[in-house]
Write an enzyme that holds these catalytic residues in place. Structure first.
Site, PDB file in Angstrom:
ATOM      1  N   SER A 120       0.761  -1.217   0.202  1.00 15.41           N
ATOM      2  CA  SER A 120       0.015  -0.037  -0.126  1.00 15.41           C
ATOM      3  C   SER A 120       0.753   1.222   0.075  1.00 15.41           C
ATOM      4  CB  SER A 120      -0.809  -0.126   1.120  1.00 15.41           C
ATOM      5  OG  SER A 120      -1.779  -1.189   1.433  1.00 15.41           O
ATOM      6  N   HIS A 141      -1.159  -2.962  -7.278  1.00 16.11           N
ATOM      7  CA  HIS A 141      -1.858  -2.635  -5.784  1.00 16.11           C
ATOM      8  C   HIS A 141      -3.256  -2.958  -6.321  1.00 16.11           C
ATOM      9  CE1 HIS A 141      -3.053   0.547  -2.929  1.00 16.11           C
ATOM     10  NE2 HIS A 141      -2.788  -0.644  -2.272  1.00 16.11           N
ATOM     11  N   GLU A 153      -3.542  -0.676  -9.460  1.00 12.19           N
ATOM     12  CA  GLU A 153      -2.435   0.472  -9.753  1.00 12.19           C
ATOM     13  C   GLU A 153      -1.033  -0.374 -10.094  1.00 12.19           C
ATOM     14  OE1 GLU A 153      -3.341   4.340  -6.906  1.00 12.19           O
ATOM     15  OE2 GLU A 153      -2.464   2.757  -6.104  1.00 12.19           O
ATOM     16  N   ASN A 191      -4.056   5.730  -2.370  1.00 12.29           N
ATOM     17  CA  ASN A 191      -3.644   5.954  -0.750  1.00 12.29           C
ATOM     18  C   ASN A 191      -3.020   7.378  -0.555  1.00 12.29           C
ATOM     19  OD1 ASN A 191      -4.617   3.695  -0.024  1.00 12.29           O
ATOM     20  ND2 ASN A 191      -2.837   2.536  -0.025  1.00 12.29           N
TER      21      ASN A 191
HETATM   22  N1  CAA Z   1     -15.491  -9.579  -0.137  1.00 10.22           N
HETATM   23  C1  CAA Z   1     -15.802  -9.715  -1.285  1.00 10.22           C
HETATM   24  N2  CAA Z   1     -17.037  -9.326  -1.716  1.00 10.22           N
HETATM   25  C2  CAA Z   1     -17.784  -8.533  -0.749  1.00 10.22           C
HETATM   26  C3  CAA Z   1     -17.079  -8.163   0.265  1.00 10.22           C
HETATM   27  C4  CAA Z   1     -15.940  -8.693   0.794  1.00 10.22           C
HETATM   28  N3  CAA Z   1     -15.765  -8.337   1.855  1.00 10.22           N
HETATM   29  N4  CAA Z   1     -18.065  -7.318   1.068  1.00 10.22           N
HETATM   30  C5  CAA Z   1     -18.913  -7.094   0.025  1.00 10.22           C
HETATM   31  N5  CAA Z   1     -18.833  -7.842  -0.938  1.00 10.22           N
HETATM   32  C6  CAA Z   1     -19.505  -8.080  -2.132  1.00 10.22           C
HETATM   33  C7  CAA Z   1     -20.902  -8.499  -1.896  1.00 10.22           C
HETATM   34  O1  CAA Z   1     -20.998 -10.106  -2.113  1.00 10.22           O
HETATM   35  C8  CAA Z   1     -21.563  -7.848  -3.075  1.00 10.22           C
HETATM   36  O2  CAA Z   1     -21.338  -8.692  -4.180  1.00 10.22           O
HETATM   37  P1  CAA Z   1     -22.612  -8.449  -5.698  1.00 10.22           P
HETATM   38  O3  CAA Z   1     -22.834  -7.154  -5.806  1.00 10.22           O
HETATM   39  O4  CAA Z   1     -21.934  -9.545  -6.634  1.00 10.22           O
HETATM   40  O5  CAA Z   1     -23.956  -9.110  -4.863  1.00 10.22           O
HETATM   41  C9  CAA Z   1     -21.125  -6.408  -3.387  1.00 10.22           C
HETATM   42  O6  CAA Z   1     -19.888  -6.506  -2.582  1.00 10.22           O
HETATM   43  C10 CAA Z   1     -22.144  -5.328  -2.552  1.00 10.22           C
HETATM   44  O7  CAA Z   1     -22.057  -5.838  -1.494  1.00 10.22           O
HETATM   45  P2  CAA Z   1     -23.048  -5.215  -0.223  1.00 10.22           P
HETATM   46  O8  CAA Z   1     -24.449  -5.112  -1.267  1.00 10.22           O
HETATM   47  O9  CAA Z   1     -23.345  -6.361   0.738  1.00 10.22           O
HETATM   48  O10 CAA Z   1     -22.707  -4.194   0.498  1.00 10.22           O
HETATM   49  P3  CAA Z   1     -22.374  -2.703   0.051  1.00 10.22           P
HETATM   50  O11 CAA Z   1     -23.362  -2.347  -1.169  1.00 10.22           O
HETATM   51  O12 CAA Z   1     -22.183  -2.187   1.195  1.00 10.22           O
HETATM   52  O13 CAA Z   1     -20.887  -2.926  -0.844  1.00 10.22           O
HETATM   53  C11 CAA Z   1     -18.553  -2.736  -0.591  1.00 10.22           C
HETATM   54  C12 CAA Z   1     -19.784  -3.342   0.058  1.00 10.22           C
HETATM   55  C13 CAA Z   1     -18.236  -2.946  -1.900  1.00 10.22           C
HETATM   56  C14 CAA Z   1     -17.368  -3.266   0.422  1.00 10.22           C
HETATM   57  C15 CAA Z   1     -18.781  -1.160  -0.432  1.00 10.22           C
HETATM   58  O14 CAA Z   1     -19.067  -0.750   0.841  1.00 10.22           O
HETATM   59  C16 CAA Z   1     -17.837  -0.547  -0.842  1.00 10.22           C
HETATM   60  O15 CAA Z   1     -17.264  -0.247  -2.020  1.00 10.22           O
HETATM   61  N6  CAA Z   1     -16.771   0.077   0.156  1.00 10.22           N
HETATM   62  C17 CAA Z   1     -15.681   0.817  -0.056  1.00 10.22           C
HETATM   63  C18 CAA Z   1     -14.441   0.009  -0.345  1.00 10.22           C
HETATM   64  C19 CAA Z   1     -13.321   0.669  -0.368  1.00 10.22           C
HETATM   65  O16 CAA Z   1     -13.074   2.068  -0.452  1.00 10.22           O
HETATM   66  N7  CAA Z   1     -12.186  -0.083  -0.504  1.00 10.22           N
HETATM   67  C20 CAA Z   1     -10.786   0.571  -0.669  1.00 10.22           C
HETATM   68  C21 CAA Z   1     -10.129   0.382   0.525  1.00 10.22           C
HETATM   69  S1  CAA Z   1      -8.507   1.194   0.528  1.00 10.22           S
HETATM   70  C22 CAA Z   1      -7.685  -0.201  -0.293  1.00 10.22           C
HETATM   71  O17 CAA Z   1      -8.105  -1.145  -0.647  1.00 10.22           O
HETATM   72  C23 CAA Z   1      -5.976   0.377  -0.608  1.00 10.22           C
HETATM   73  C24 CAA Z   1      -5.043   0.040   0.546  1.00 10.22           C
HETATM   74  O18 CAA Z   1      -3.870  -0.118   0.275  1.00 10.22           O
HETATM   75  C25 CAA Z   1      -5.425  -0.001   2.214  1.00 10.22           C
HETATM   76  P1  NAD Z   2      -3.520  -9.482   6.407  1.00  9.18           P
HETATM   77  O1  NAD Z   2      -3.065  -9.253   7.848  1.00  9.18           O
HETATM   78  O2  NAD Z   2      -5.065  -9.821   6.327  1.00  9.18           O
HETATM   79  O3  NAD Z   2      -3.093 -10.599   5.768  1.00  9.18           O
HETATM   80  C1  NAD Z   2      -1.585 -10.846   5.515  1.00  9.18           C
HETATM   81  C2  NAD Z   2      -1.448 -12.268   5.498  1.00  9.18           C
HETATM   82  O4  NAD Z   2       0.109 -12.647   5.194  1.00  9.18           O
HETATM   83  C3  NAD Z   2      -1.520 -13.249   6.968  1.00  9.18           C
HETATM   84  O5  NAD Z   2      -2.289 -14.196   6.710  1.00  9.18           O
HETATM   85  C4  NAD Z   2      -0.025 -13.770   7.174  1.00  9.18           C
HETATM   86  O6  NAD Z   2      -0.004 -14.823   7.843  1.00  9.18           O
HETATM   87  C5  NAD Z   2       0.586 -13.620   5.825  1.00  9.18           C
HETATM   88  N1  NAD Z   2       2.018 -13.820   5.828  1.00  9.18           N
HETATM   89  C6  NAD Z   2       2.998 -13.211   6.446  1.00  9.18           C
HETATM   90  N2  NAD Z   2       3.958 -13.438   6.108  1.00  9.18           N
HETATM   91  C7  NAD Z   2       3.980 -14.382   5.048  1.00  9.18           C
HETATM   92  C8  NAD Z   2       4.887 -15.212   4.388  1.00  9.18           C
HETATM   93  N3  NAD Z   2       6.189 -15.022   4.164  1.00  9.18           N
HETATM   94  N4  NAD Z   2       4.536 -16.008   3.336  1.00  9.18           N
HETATM   95  C9  NAD Z   2       3.003 -16.393   3.291  1.00  9.18           C
HETATM   96  N5  NAD Z   2       2.068 -15.539   4.084  1.00  9.18           N
HETATM   97  C10 NAD Z   2       2.516 -14.758   4.740  1.00  9.18           C
HETATM   98  O7  NAD Z   2      -3.166  -8.110   5.604  1.00  9.18           O
HETATM   99  P2  NAD Z   2      -3.680  -7.632   4.107  1.00  9.18           P
HETATM  100  O8  NAD Z   2      -4.746  -6.602   4.691  1.00  9.18           O
HETATM  101  O9  NAD Z   2      -4.130  -8.736   3.355  1.00  9.18           O
HETATM  102  O10 NAD Z   2      -2.601  -6.774   3.643  1.00  9.18           O
HETATM  103  C11 NAD Z   2      -1.535  -7.518   2.905  1.00  9.18           C
HETATM  104  C12 NAD Z   2      -0.706  -6.521   2.016  1.00  9.18           C
HETATM  105  O11 NAD Z   2      -1.685  -5.733   0.984  1.00  9.18           O
HETATM  106  C13 NAD Z   2      -0.165  -5.260   2.580  1.00  9.18           C
HETATM  107  O12 NAD Z   2       1.057  -4.844   2.191  1.00  9.18           O
HETATM  108  C14 NAD Z   2      -1.092  -4.340   2.619  1.00  9.18           C
HETATM  109  O13 NAD Z   2      -0.395  -2.837   2.977  1.00  9.18           O
HETATM  110  C15 NAD Z   2      -1.579  -4.433   1.350  1.00  9.18           C
HETATM  111  N6  NAD Z   2      -2.939  -3.807   1.126  1.00  9.18           N
HETATM  112  C16 NAD Z   2      -3.927  -4.055   1.995  1.00  9.18           C
HETATM  113  C17 NAD Z   2      -5.297  -3.569   1.885  1.00  9.18           C
HETATM  114  C18 NAD Z   2      -6.267  -3.554   2.776  1.00  9.18           C
HETATM  115  O14 NAD Z   2      -7.525  -2.929   2.487  1.00  9.18           O
HETATM  116  N7  NAD Z   2      -6.134  -4.474   3.722  1.00  9.18           N
HETATM  117  C19 NAD Z   2      -5.612  -2.951   0.351  1.00  9.18           C
HETATM  118  C20 NAD Z   2      -4.415  -3.031  -0.562  1.00  9.18           C
HETATM  119  C21 NAD Z   2      -3.146  -3.544  -0.296  1.00  9.18           C
END
Ligand code: CAA
Ligand code: NAD
Length: 296
Positions: A120, A141, A153, A191
């Protein structure tokens, strides 16, 4: 399909399981690796449930689910990924742990295997430089939940070759995703903008600007976001969000990237969000309620 046939995914947590599911469902032979059998089985079960749900909803044929599951192999052994055409790493957001992993992979994978990280916020250049193949190293990503979120990405470092970037881009597209090209800055595009927003929401709460629920409702209904910032933080994982904030703050040295004290304390107390059942909200009941850690 791209010219890639076999995909290796490392980590079967929140992200790895989604990436492995999408890869297998897109027709690739896919091997996913976890550190132990318990975590591996939990990840594979979650994939099975997701695919079953898609069949129940009429979005996937049962035969396609079965074919996807047949293409998916779980393992705890890194050697089982030795003949993959591309490796996607999705383990903990820690540069040293990731570099150790890529070092081990570098010793066992053939020259043409592309290495990619789902990081991330970490520097893809640093990971690539720790291997003998910085030209065959990219960031890939994905977004959470991977089966639903369309964006990938594709991160090109200064050392990534054009051929590698093009292969990785085509691969992301073959998964049904929309790839965008990014440079190797911490946080890439999304991000870089999203993380300060989430951290600022925590600071707003710390300053007494609103309750957790009201800030979430405000951003959801006022901006049309699918989730408010606290529900989203819990969804991402507050451990992961904390690591990302530390890494981005270290990179940019700007206050807006610094982890707020409350986030640090929640991380230290094990309130890591939805994946452990508690974060800003408690998920043990039918509906999430604000958790005791932040209840005033
Ligand atoms: N895993 C897989 N599918 C999921 C899920 C999960 N955890 N949660 C929900 N879904 C699916 C559902 O099965 C449903 O699928 P269908 O359309 O095929 O039926 C769909 O998502 C919509 O689900 P719901 O109707 O139950 O719920 P919702 O309308 O509230 O949508 C959501 C759920 C898609 C998660 C929506 O709330 C959303 O888009 N949230 C924002 C997510 C977001 O911003 N993600 C980016 C996070 S940042 C990141 O990822 C980067 C990083 O590095 C941290
Ligand atoms: P998580 O904690 O849910 O899962 C990480 C998993 O990796 C754990 O189950 C751990 O046991 C496993 N692991 C650790 N070392 C390992 C190894 N050497 N071999 C195999 N498995 C190993 O974390 P996450 O949310 O899946 O995040 C994973 C990566 O993805 C991070 O770099 C995070 O920044 C990135 N990411 C996270 C998100 C998010 O929304 N959580 C979104 C995009 C990218």
């Amino acid at each position: 399909m791209s010219d890639i046939q076999k995909v290796g995914v490392i980590g079967c947590g929140l992200m790895g399981r989604g990436i492995a599911q999408v890869s297998a469902a897109s027709g690739y032979e896919t091997v996913v690796r976890e550190v132990n059998e318990g975590l591996l089985q939990a990840g594979l079960e979650a994939i099975g449930k997701q695919l079953n749900r898609a069949v129940e909803k009429g979005k996937l044929e049962a035969a396609d689910r079965d074919a996807a599951l047949a293409r998916l192999i779980g393992t705890v052994s890194l050697e089982d990924l030795a003949d993959c055409d591309i490796i996607i790493e999705a383990i903990v957001e820690d540069i040293e742990v990731k570099k150790d992993l890529f070092g081990a992979l570098d010793r066992q994978c053939p020259e043409n295997t592309i290495f990619s990280s789902n990081t991330s916020s970490l520097t893809v250049t640093e990971m690539g430089a720790s291997t003998s193949r910085p030209d065959r190293f990219v960031g890939l990503h994905f977004f959470n939940p991977v089966p639903i979120m369309k964006l990938v990405e594709v991160v090109r470092t200064g050392a990534t070759s054009d051929a590698t970037f093009d292969r990785a881009f085509a691969f992301a597209r073959s998964l049904g995703k929309v790839p965008i090209a990014c440079t190797d800055n911490s946080g890439f595009v999304v991000n870089r903008l999203l993380v300060p927003y989430m951290l600022d929401a925590i600071r707003a709460y710390e300053e007494g600007i609103g309750s957790i629920e009201d800030i979430d409702t405000g951003m959801k209904l006022g901006c049309g976001y699918p989730m408010g910032p606290f529900i989203l933080g819990d969804f991402v994982g507050l451990d992961t969000l904390y690591y990302i904030a530390e890494i981005m703050f270290d990179e940019y040295r700007e206050k807006r990237f610094a982890p707020p004290p409350l986030l640090k304390r929640m991380y230290l107390a094990g309130y890591h969000g939805r994946k452990v059942g508690k974060g800003f909200y408690d998920y043990s009941g039918d509906e999430p309620v604000v958790s005791e850690f932040v209840r005033r």
